[in-house]
Design a protein around this motif. Structure first.
Motif, PDB file in Angstrom:
ATOM      1  N   LEU A  47     -13.652  24.485   7.758  1.00 45.52           N
ATOM      2  CA  LEU A  47     -12.902  25.573   8.225  1.00 45.52           C
ATOM      3  C   LEU A  47     -11.856  25.860   7.133  1.00 45.52           C
ATOM      4  O   LEU A  47     -11.989  27.244   6.588  1.00 45.52           O
ATOM      5  CB  LEU A  47     -11.631  25.320   9.430  1.00 45.52           C
ATOM      6  N   THR A  53     -12.710  25.297   3.837  1.00 46.93           N
ATOM      7  CA  THR A  53     -13.738  25.472   2.921  1.00 46.93           C
ATOM      8  C   THR A  53     -14.440  26.946   3.099  1.00 46.93           C
ATOM      9  O   THR A  53     -14.878  27.636   1.945  1.00 46.93           O
ATOM     10  CB  THR A  53     -15.319  24.615   2.870  1.00 46.93           C
ATOM     11  N   ALA A  54     -14.614  27.182   4.835  1.00 47.21           N
ATOM     12  CA  ALA A  54     -15.323  28.632   4.675  1.00 47.21           C
ATOM     13  C   ALA A  54     -14.481  29.684   4.191  1.00 47.21           C
ATOM     14  O   ALA A  54     -14.580  30.655   3.387  1.00 47.21           O
ATOM     15  CB  ALA A  54     -15.219  28.824   6.152  1.00 47.21           C
ATOM     16  N   GLY A 103     -14.479  29.178   0.529  1.00 40.65           N
ATOM     17  CA  GLY A 103     -16.271  30.535   0.247  1.00 40.65           C
ATOM     18  C   GLY A 103     -15.333  31.904  -0.008  1.00 40.65           C
ATOM     19  O   GLY A 103     -16.340  32.812  -0.705  1.00 40.65           O
ATOM     20  N   GLU A 104     -14.659  31.966   1.619  1.00 37.41           N
ATOM     21  CA  GLU A 104     -15.186  33.948   1.500  1.00 37.41           C
ATOM     22  C   GLU A 104     -13.887  34.320   0.487  1.00 37.41           C
ATOM     23  O   GLU A 104     -13.816  35.591   0.045  1.00 37.41           O
ATOM     24  CB  GLU A 104     -14.601  33.645   2.893  1.00 37.41           C
ATOM     25  N   ASN A 116     -15.489  33.772  -3.037  1.00 38.23           N
ATOM     26  CA  ASN A 116     -16.993  35.074  -3.018  1.00 38.23           C
ATOM     27  C   ASN A 116     -16.608  37.102  -3.009  1.00 38.23           C
ATOM     28  O   ASN A 116     -17.720  37.489  -3.486  1.00 38.23           O
ATOM     29  CB  ASN A 116     -17.851  34.565  -1.299  1.00 38.23           C
ATOM     30  N   ASP A 142     -17.417  38.839  -5.559  1.00 35.99           N
ATOM     31  CA  ASP A 142     -17.882  40.950  -4.812  1.00 35.99           C
ATOM     32  C   ASP A 142     -17.401  42.171  -5.599  1.00 35.99           C
ATOM     33  O   ASP A 142     -18.155  42.788  -5.665  1.00 35.99           O
ATOM     34  CB  ASP A 142     -18.086  40.622  -3.167  1.00 35.99           C
ATOM     35  N   ALA A 174     -22.274  47.108   4.746  1.00 34.90           N
ATOM     36  CA  ALA A 174     -22.027  46.919   6.282  1.00 34.90           C
ATOM     37  C   ALA A 174     -20.640  45.447   5.215  1.00 34.90           C
ATOM     38  O   ALA A 174     -21.079  44.426   5.957  1.00 34.90           O
ATOM     39  CB  ALA A 174     -22.420  46.168   6.630  1.00 34.90           C
ATOM     40  N   ARG A 175     -19.656  45.630   4.766  1.00 38.65           N
ATOM     41  CA  ARG A 175     -18.699  44.814   4.497  1.00 38.65           C
ATOM     42  C   ARG A 175     -17.685  44.860   5.125  1.00 38.65           C
ATOM     43  O   ARG A 175     -17.412  45.626   6.334  1.00 38.65           O
ATOM     44  CB  ARG A 175     -18.714  44.740   3.276  1.00 38.65           C
ATOM     45  N   GLY A 176     -16.650  43.961   4.993  1.00 39.28           N
ATOM     46  CA  GLY A 176     -15.142  44.064   4.846  1.00 39.28           C
ATOM     47  C   GLY A 176     -14.648  43.033   6.033  1.00 39.28           C
ATOM     48  O   GLY A 176     -13.757  43.603   6.763  1.00 39.28           O
ATOM     49  N   ASN A 177     -15.448  41.872   6.406  1.00 42.29           N
ATOM     50  CA  ASN A 177     -14.882  40.937   7.074  1.00 42.29           C
ATOM     51  C   ASN A 177     -14.259  40.415   7.238  1.00 42.29           C
ATOM     52  O   ASN A 177     -13.980  39.281   7.342  1.00 42.29           O
ATOM     53  CB  ASN A 177     -15.944  40.421   7.958  1.00 42.29           C
ATOM     54  N   LYS A 195     -10.138  39.482   7.377  1.00 39.96           N
ATOM     55  CA  LYS A 195     -10.074  39.283   9.044  1.00 39.96           C
ATOM     56  C   LYS A 195     -10.714  37.745   8.710  1.00 39.96           C
ATOM     57  O   LYS A 195      -9.732  37.167   9.560  1.00 39.96           O
ATOM     58  CB  LYS A 195     -10.383  39.995   9.316  1.00 39.96           C
ATOM     59  N   PHE A 196     -11.467  37.477   8.765  1.00 42.45           N
ATOM     60  CA  PHE A 196     -11.868  36.348   9.279  1.00 42.45           C
ATOM     61  C   PHE A 196     -10.975  35.135   9.093  1.00 42.45           C
ATOM     62  O   PHE A 196     -10.819  33.979   8.965  1.00 42.45           O
ATOM     63  CB  PHE A 196     -13.205  35.912   8.678  1.00 42.45           C
ATOM     64  N   SER A 199      -8.441  35.092  10.966  1.00 44.04           N
ATOM     65  CA  SER A 199      -8.579  34.756  12.552  1.00 44.04           C
ATOM     66  C   SER A 199      -8.429  32.352  12.409  1.00 44.04           C
ATOM     67  O   SER A 199      -7.953  31.897  13.021  1.00 44.04           O
ATOM     68  CB  SER A 199      -9.598  34.981  12.713  1.00 44.04           C
ATOM     69  N   ILE A 200      -8.965  32.178  10.939  1.00 41.47           N
ATOM     70  CA  ILE A 200      -8.852  31.019  10.742  1.00 41.47           C
ATOM     71  C   ILE A 200      -8.073  30.025  10.891  1.00 41.47           C
ATOM     72  O   ILE A 200      -7.014  28.953  11.371  1.00 41.47           O
ATOM     73  CB  ILE A 200     -10.085  30.591   9.560  1.00 41.47           C
TER      74      ILE A 200
END
Lengths: 88, 244
Positions: free
Chosen positions: B106, B108-109, B112-113, B116, B120, B185-188, B191-192, B195-196
């Motif tokens: 979690l 790391t995610a 990572g997001e 990145n 991006d 299609a991006r943009g999460n 928000k991700f 949520s974590i």
């Protein structure tokens, strides 16, 4: 067909690597027959993010719809990613 | 002698900032001075100055706030996404040794997001330094990410021209599915991350421009506040003390 995601890596986080995985896998996907089920196996995936998944899982679902089944989705980052993608 | 007192001029030189900046840091409580001598001049403990450099988030903040662009030290600098990926995997491996894999994944995610995202949204458009600063402190259980990119306001303004402040842009980034890379299609991503954080004992400090937010477990609302100092790009710390 079973797609073992661990063969793309176990820390699946960036968009470019997700896109590359999708493109590189096209020849394999093109061999799938009309009614074959596609199992995406998340076993041994340590980290997944929506960025990677959006480039691989989203187009896979768009192409094969309900024939795509997800297995071994117990990793916490996989659960969180699938929840976010499901809300789109 | 680490408890030696040093003058404000010497401390500023060691820290690579101006005397005025150091006075502001002192007033803001970021580093503490000692008043000494008949005129009450400010002095600093050498140990505090040394400590400042060992504190990963202070190093990152200093880097991202500095008017002069310099590359971060090689141990923290991820010039390209490949370097970031390798270091992120290294971090995840270290964290997995002290915490269950599901917990490590979690944090790391989220890191990572965020890392990145910087690549991006700034690819081909980095204002000065290319890439990001990524570091972590296993002792104090925190991860730091920073970039000197365009910041969220500039990125989202391309698709939402009505946005006028970093405050608004930060809130939109954390609450709406919107992407500065439309029509992709991006943009999460953020928000991700949200949520974590709200579902786990993890904390997040996220600053872009002069706006920041602080998120923790069970938080429902996004409260964006004004930061004292404006930064280029983004500055983020993820705390995971309570996860271990």
């Amino acid at each position: 067909m079973i797609i073992q995601l661990k063969k793309f890596g176990t820390t699946l986080v960036s968009r470019p690597s997700g896109k590359e995985a999708w493109l590189a896998f096209q020849p394999t996907l093109n061999q799938i027959s009309g009614d074959e089920e596609i199992v995406v196996d998340f076993a041994h995936v340590a980290v997944l993010t929506p960025s990677w998944a959006d480039e691989f899982l989203t187009p896979l679902k768009e192409r094969f719809n309900n024939r795509v089944k997800l297995h071994n989705i117990d990793n916490s980052s996989v659960v969180a990613t699938l929840a976010i993608l499901g809300k789109k | 002698m680490l408890n030696k007192l040093i003058s404000i001029g010497d401390a500023a030189k060691l820290l690579g900032v101006s005397i005025d900046t150091l006075r502001r840091w002192d007033s803001a409580g970021r580093i503490h001075s000692v008043r000494s001598g008949p005129l009450g001049h400010r002095y600093f403990l050498q140990s505090d100055v040394e400590q400042y450099f060992q504190d990963v988030d202070s190093i990152a903040r200093h880097w991202v706030e500095a008017p002069q662009a310099v590359e971060p030290t090689p141990d923290m600098y991820c010039k390209t996404r490949d370097v970031f990926q390798a270091r992120l995997e290294q971090f995840q491996s270290q964290l997995s040794r002290v915490t269950p894999l599901t917990t490590a994944s979690l944090v790391t995610a989220a890191a990572g997001e965020i890392g990145n995202n910087s690549f991006d949204h700034n690819l081909g458009n980095w204002p000065d330094i290319t890439g990001i600063l990524f570091s972590y402190d296993m002792k104090n259980k925190k991860v730091v990410l920073a970039d000197r990119g365009q910041g969220i306001l500039a990125t989202l303004k391309r698709v939402r021209p009505g946005l006028t402040s970093a405050d608004e842009a930060l809130k939109v980034a954390f609450t709406e599915t919107i992407s500065g890379r439309y029509p992709e299609a991006r943009g999460n991503g953020l928000k991700f991350v949200r949520s974590i954080i709200v579902d786990n004992p993890i904390t997040l400090y996220f600053q872009t421009g002069d706006a920041y937010l602080y998120l923790k477990e069970h938080d429902i609302d996004i409260n964006v506040r004004h930061a004292k100092a404006s930064i280029r790009g983004c500055f983020v710390t993820i705390g995971f003390k309570d996860l271990l």
